[in-house]
Design a protein around this motif. Structure first.
Motif, PDB file in Angstrom:
ATOM      1  N   ALA A 108     164.621  50.122  51.378  1.00 39.94           N
ATOM      2  CA  ALA A 108     163.598  49.043  52.222  1.00 39.94           C
ATOM      3  C   ALA A 108     162.373  48.750  52.548  1.00 39.94           C
ATOM      4  CB  ALA A 108     163.636  49.068  54.024  1.00 39.94           C
ATOM      5  N   GLY A 109     161.636  47.585  51.800  1.00 40.79           N
ATOM      6  CA  GLY A 109     160.128  47.184  51.023  1.00 40.79           C
ATOM      7  C   GLY A 109     160.493  46.067  50.837  1.00 40.79           C
ATOM      8  N   THR A 110     159.262  46.096  49.551  1.00 41.53           N
ATOM      9  CA  THR A 110     159.193  44.616  49.903  1.00 41.53           C
ATOM     10  C   THR A 110     158.961  44.302  48.233  1.00 41.53           C
ATOM     11  OG1 THR A 110     157.235  44.596  51.470  1.00 41.53           O
ATOM     12  CG2 THR A 110     156.452  42.458  50.051  1.00 41.53           C
ATOM     13  N   VAL A 111     159.643  42.568  47.954  1.00 43.89           N
ATOM     14  CA  VAL A 111     159.616  42.603  46.225  1.00 43.89           C
ATOM     15  C   VAL A 111     157.987  42.523  46.215  1.00 43.89           C
ATOM     16  CG1 VAL A 111     159.893  41.292  44.974  1.00 43.89           C
ATOM     17  CG2 VAL A 111     161.628  42.011  47.164  1.00 43.89           C
ATOM     18  N   SER A 112     157.540  42.540  44.436  1.00 46.46           N
ATOM     19  CA  SER A 112     156.863  42.615  44.157  1.00 46.46           C
ATOM     20  C   SER A 112     156.218  41.884  42.853  1.00 46.46           C
ATOM     21  CB  SER A 112     155.759  44.137  44.352  1.00 46.46           C
ATOM     22  OG  SER A 112     154.004  43.752  43.643  1.00 46.46           O
ATOM     23  N   LYS A 113     155.855  41.643  42.123  1.00 44.58           N
ATOM     24  CA  LYS A 113     155.987  41.461  40.429  1.00 44.58           C
ATOM     25  C   LYS A 113     155.377  42.557  39.798  1.00 44.58           C
ATOM     26  CE  LYS A 113     153.747  38.301  36.549  1.00 44.58           C
ATOM     27  NZ  LYS A 113     152.879  37.577  36.834  1.00 44.58           N
ATOM     28  N   ARG A 114     155.975  43.028  39.160  1.00 45.50           N
ATOM     29  CA  ARG A 114     155.838  44.055  38.058  1.00 45.50           C
ATOM     30  C   ARG A 114     154.182  44.595  37.581  1.00 45.50           C
ATOM     31  NH1 ARG A 114     160.554  46.727  34.706  1.00 45.50           N
ATOM     32  NH2 ARG A 114     162.325  46.395  36.339  1.00 45.50           N
ATOM     33  N   SER A 115     154.091  45.169  37.970  1.00 45.44           N
ATOM     34  CA  SER A 115     153.325  46.002  37.409  1.00 45.44           C
ATOM     35  C   SER A 115     152.738  46.223  35.972  1.00 45.44           C
ATOM     36  CB  SER A 115     151.942  47.553  38.322  1.00 45.44           C
ATOM     37  OG  SER A 115     153.106  48.119  38.600  1.00 45.44           O
ATOM     38  N   GLY A 116     154.165  46.672  35.449  1.00 43.31           N
ATOM     39  CA  GLY A 116     154.121  47.297  34.328  1.00 43.31           C
ATOM     40  C   GLY A 116     154.394  46.097  33.226  1.00 43.31           C
ATOM     41  N   ALA A 117     155.004  46.463  32.436  1.00 46.85           N
ATOM     42  CA  ALA A 117     155.531  45.365  31.509  1.00 46.85           C
ATOM     43  C   ALA A 117     156.416  44.589  31.480  1.00 46.85           C
ATOM     44  CB  ALA A 117     155.757  45.097  30.303  1.00 46.85           C
ATOM     45  N   VAL A 118     156.999  43.241  31.656  1.00 48.63           N
ATOM     46  CA  VAL A 118     158.458  42.233  32.340  1.00 48.63           C
ATOM     47  C   VAL A 118     158.851  43.619  31.227  1.00 48.63           C
ATOM     48  CG1 VAL A 118     159.755  40.713  32.274  1.00 48.63           C
ATOM     49  CG2 VAL A 118     156.961  40.802  33.405  1.00 48.63           C
ATOM     50  N   ASN A 119     160.902  43.728  32.184  1.00 54.19           N
ATOM     51  CA  ASN A 119     161.613  43.843  31.078  1.00 54.19           C
ATOM     52  C   ASN A 119     162.529  43.043  30.860  1.00 54.19           C
ATOM     53  OD1 ASN A 119     164.262  45.008  30.080  1.00 54.19           O
ATOM     54  ND2 ASN A 119     164.533  46.713  31.874  1.00 54.19           N
ATOM     55  N   GLU A 120     162.595  42.418  29.843  1.00 53.02           N
ATOM     56  CA  GLU A 120     162.870  41.523  29.038  1.00 53.02           C
ATOM     57  C   GLU A 120     165.413  41.396  29.463  1.00 53.02           C
ATOM     58  OE1 GLU A 120     162.100  38.197  28.184  1.00 53.02           O
ATOM     59  OE2 GLU A 120     159.925  39.296  28.700  1.00 53.02           O
ATOM     60  N   ASN A 121     165.294  42.284  29.481  1.00 55.28           N
ATOM     61  CA  ASN A 121     166.661  42.593  29.534  1.00 55.28           C
ATOM     62  C   ASN A 121     167.156  43.334  30.710  1.00 55.28           C
ATOM     63  OD1 ASN A 121     166.705  43.225  26.315  1.00 55.28           O
ATOM     64  ND2 ASN A 121     165.964  45.672  27.190  1.00 55.28           N
ATOM     65  N   LEU A 122     166.553  42.862  31.538  1.00 55.37           N
ATOM     66  CA  LEU A 122     166.979  43.443  33.452  1.00 55.37           C
ATOM     67  C   LEU A 122     167.150  41.720  33.511  1.00 55.37           C
ATOM     68  CD1 LEU A 122     167.035  46.196  34.782  1.00 55.37           C
ATOM     69  CD2 LEU A 122     168.568  45.478  34.316  1.00 55.37           C
ATOM     70  N   ALA A 123     167.612  41.020  35.135  1.00 59.01           N
ATOM     71  CA  ALA A 123     167.297  39.604  35.405  1.00 59.01           C
ATOM     72  C   ALA A 123     166.358  39.596  36.158  1.00 59.01           C
ATOM     73  CB  ALA A 123     169.182  39.323  35.736  1.00 59.01           C
ATOM     74  N   THR A 124     166.659  40.951  36.439  1.00 62.24           N
ATOM     75  CA  THR A 124     165.299  41.107  37.313  1.00 62.24           C
ATOM     76  C   THR A 124     163.887  42.057  36.431  1.00 62.24           C
ATOM     77  OG1 THR A 124     166.406  43.597  37.288  1.00 62.24           O
ATOM     78  CG2 THR A 124     167.264  41.757  39.426  1.00 62.24           C
ATOM     79  N   GLY A 125     163.793  41.136  35.769  1.00 61.93           N
ATOM     80  CA  GLY A 125     162.894  42.376  35.120  1.00 61.93           C
ATOM     81  C   GLY A 125     161.600  41.619  34.987  1.00 61.93           C
TER      82      GLY A 125
END
Length: 597
Positions: free
Chosen positions: A82-99
């Motif tokens: 359980a938790g909160t969805v957040s924009k990635r703090s690091g680099a975006v992972n282009e290989n993942l749909a949830t990257g």
């Protein structure tokens, strides 16, 4: 130690989350794909059937006890977050749909611990198939296989929707039926209640679906499990699934129309591929003459050319002998392969021999125009030039020839054509070439049984204009039969059925059945026909093979949940297995001593 869900409810699947969910409180559940512990910073990739999402446990934003608990997670543990969805703090992972996103957790529960699996759970696994099939329940966790099963489910659901809207009724037919002698071997099931007697598992619902037409059901379909006790190949299994259908008051064009629209819907809705309608049609004879196959792959050319007339006067004994014995000489032109090494050509010769050829003649036209040939010394220059012209041979081409009875020549060159296409990388899996094959021979001669047998089944309607030849020249009679092919694979086939008593009787006679034998085997169907039977026709698809091609796989095992291997056994459950003597005694069966070795 496993914890309970205790009221915790999943709100989303992992792959369903996106940047649009940023700031939302969510609960996800799935398997640990990977644990990366950086000391005070733990990254957990959580996987379910929809995809993978990253969960980040970090000092300062996550409770220390939670970070310590996360650090203990191992691959394939089943967890709830359980938790909160957040924009990635690091680099975006282009290989993942949830990257673009990650989940910052407030709660972690370990629902189930896991031992280290015998192979990595990853896409495009390099693990040997035997090991993967032994642990198929783990193999099925791989994202590529899960996508295949989702695709298969989608195809089945859309098929049901489409056919229901077209007025078809979904009706189940029996699994325990009567064994029949025609076609492949039946799987037999002994009856305890009727000692010494057996049921046959259905090779198809053929007889029952025709009875449903006699019953006035008008349009029937079923996604049916079928069984054949035959040797296996990459696209064969002892149990398989058909999309089966039958229609009343129709002819060939009606069946083709509804199935073209079904295929167009499936490929558009599932793959986003437009199928141009109408799908081209080709007679069986034309397909054999042009491609050496009744399921030709039309994604590339390299068609067969009959050069019998061109070489009939040459002195090459292989060509002469074949022609004198009523055979033909045919060739294919492998464009741009004239420089192929002799060793590779020799391998092609060996390949051809595997399909019945005594050898393979060739002409290699060099880039400078010089000709190398295995039989040039038996040809005059004029004959050789005429042959090259007939084959549209140009500098850089490799011309390959087979000479024998038509069936052998077709088998050899049809198979060689596909082998060369593989070597030349002409087979594009992103291209879908459909083709209807029509007007099959009604009967084919069986050397083994020394009689004619039905190419499809005994209830296939002959072409009306060929009925006169049923007794005098049975091999000449064409059937009102049709196959739908895709990229060199038969994905479905069917026919218009015989519904007139006199025609059915003549058909049985052509097959060598006495009236008594026909009545014994098919009496229930023949009796039903006495009470008013409508003209009817049908078709069945191999669902496994269709999905295999849609998923761009090479084996139907990759689109079936629990397939068998080549000896028809299941490595996971160890089926088939011996049963205890008490069960055999109840069935009145005994095993021979040699069967137990």
């Amino acid at each position: 130690m496993a914890e309970s869900m205790n009221g915790l409810k999943r709100t989303h699947r992992c792959g369903e989350l996106s940047i649009a969910n940023a700031g939302e409180t969510v609960t996800i559940m799935g398997w640990v794909q990977k644990n990366r512990n950086k000391g005070g910073l733990v990254f957990i990739d959580v996987r379910d059937r929809s995809g993978i999402i990253q969960v980040v446990f970090e000092e300062g934003s996550t409770d220390a006890a939670l970070i310590e608990k996360a650090a203990r997670l191992r691959s394939e543990y089943v967890i709830a977050i359980a938790g909160t969805v957040s924009k990635r703090s690091g680099a975006v992972n282009e290989n993942l749909a949830t990257g673009e996103i990650e989940v910052i957790p407030t709660e972690l529960r370990i629902l189930s611990e896991a031992e280290t699996p015998p192979f990595p759970i990853e896409e495009n696994s390099k693990t040997k198939e035997e090991l993967r099939l032994k642990y198929r329940y783990l193999d099925l966790r791989r994202p590529d296989l899960q996508r295949n099963l989702l695709l298969r489910s989608r195809v089945a659901t859309l098929t049901r929707q489409f056919l229901s809207e077209e007025g078809f009724l979904e009706i189940e037919t029996p699994i325990l039926g009567k064994s029949t002698p025609e076609g492949a071997r039946d799987y037999l099931v002994p009856s305890r209640v009727h000692p010494g007697q057996f049921y046959g598992l259905p090779q198809s619902p053929q007889l029952f679906k025709q009875l449903l037409m006699c019953s006035g059901c008008d349009r029937y379909f079923q996604i049916a499990k079928c069984f054949r006790d035959e040797d296996l190949r990459a696209d064969r299994q002892p149990e398989f699934t058909q999309i089966d259908m039958e229609l009343s008051f129709v002819d060939v064009d009606d069946v083709i129309d509804v199935n073209e629209r079904l295929l167009a819907k499936l490929f558009k809705d599932v793959l986003g591929v437009e199928v141009a309608l109408p799908i081209p049609r080709m007679t069986w004879q034309e397909a054999m003459d042009r491609y050496g196959s009744d399921k030709p792959d039309t994604r590339f050319g390299m068609e067969l050319t009959d050069v019998t007339e061109v070489v009939k006067d040459c002195e090459f004994v292989v060509f002469k002998g074949a022609i004198e014995n009523g055979g033909t000489v045919r060739g294919i032109n492998a464009k741009g392969q004239g420089g192929m090494a002799r060793k590779k050509i020799d391998k092609l010769v060996d390949f051809a021999k595997g399909f019945g050829a005594k050898g393979l003649a060739y002409i290699a036209i060099q880039e400078d125009g010089n000709v190398k040939s295995s039989f040039a010394k038996f040809m005059t220059e004029a004959q050789m030039n005429a042959l090259i012209r007939a084959m549209n041979g140009e500098a850089g081409d490799l011309l390959l020839f087979a000479a024998d009875k038509n069936k052998v020549v077709w088998d050899v060159l049809g198979s060689l054509r596909l082998e060369l296409a593989r070597q030349m990388e002409l087979l594009n899996k992103d291209e879908y070439k459909f083709l209807w094959i029509t007007e099959f021979p009604l009967l084919e001669w069986s050397e083994e049984q020394n009689r004619y047998v039905a190419m499809h089944h005994p209830f296939t309607m002959p072409m009306e204009e060929d009925l006169n030849y049923l007794e005098s020249d049975p091999g000449r009679v064409r059937a009102k039969a049709y196959d739908i092919t895709l990229n060199g694979n038969e994905i479905g086939g069917g026919s218009v059925r015989i519904f007139q008593d006199d025609v059915q009787e003549r058909m049985f006679e052509a097959l060598g059945f006495t009236k008594e034998q026909a009545q014994e085997q098919f009496g229930f169907l023949l009796d039903a026909f006495k009470y008013g039977v409508p003209p009817h026709a049908g078709l069945a698809y191999g669902l496994d093979r269709l999905v295999m091609l849609m998923a761009k796989e090479d084996s139907i095992r990759d689109v079936m949940a629990f397939p068998k291997v080549k000896d028809a056994s299941c490595l996971m459950t160890a089926a088939p297995n011996l049963v205890d003597t008490k069960q055999l005694d109840e069935l009145g069966l005994a095993l021979k001593e040699e069967d137990l070795v």
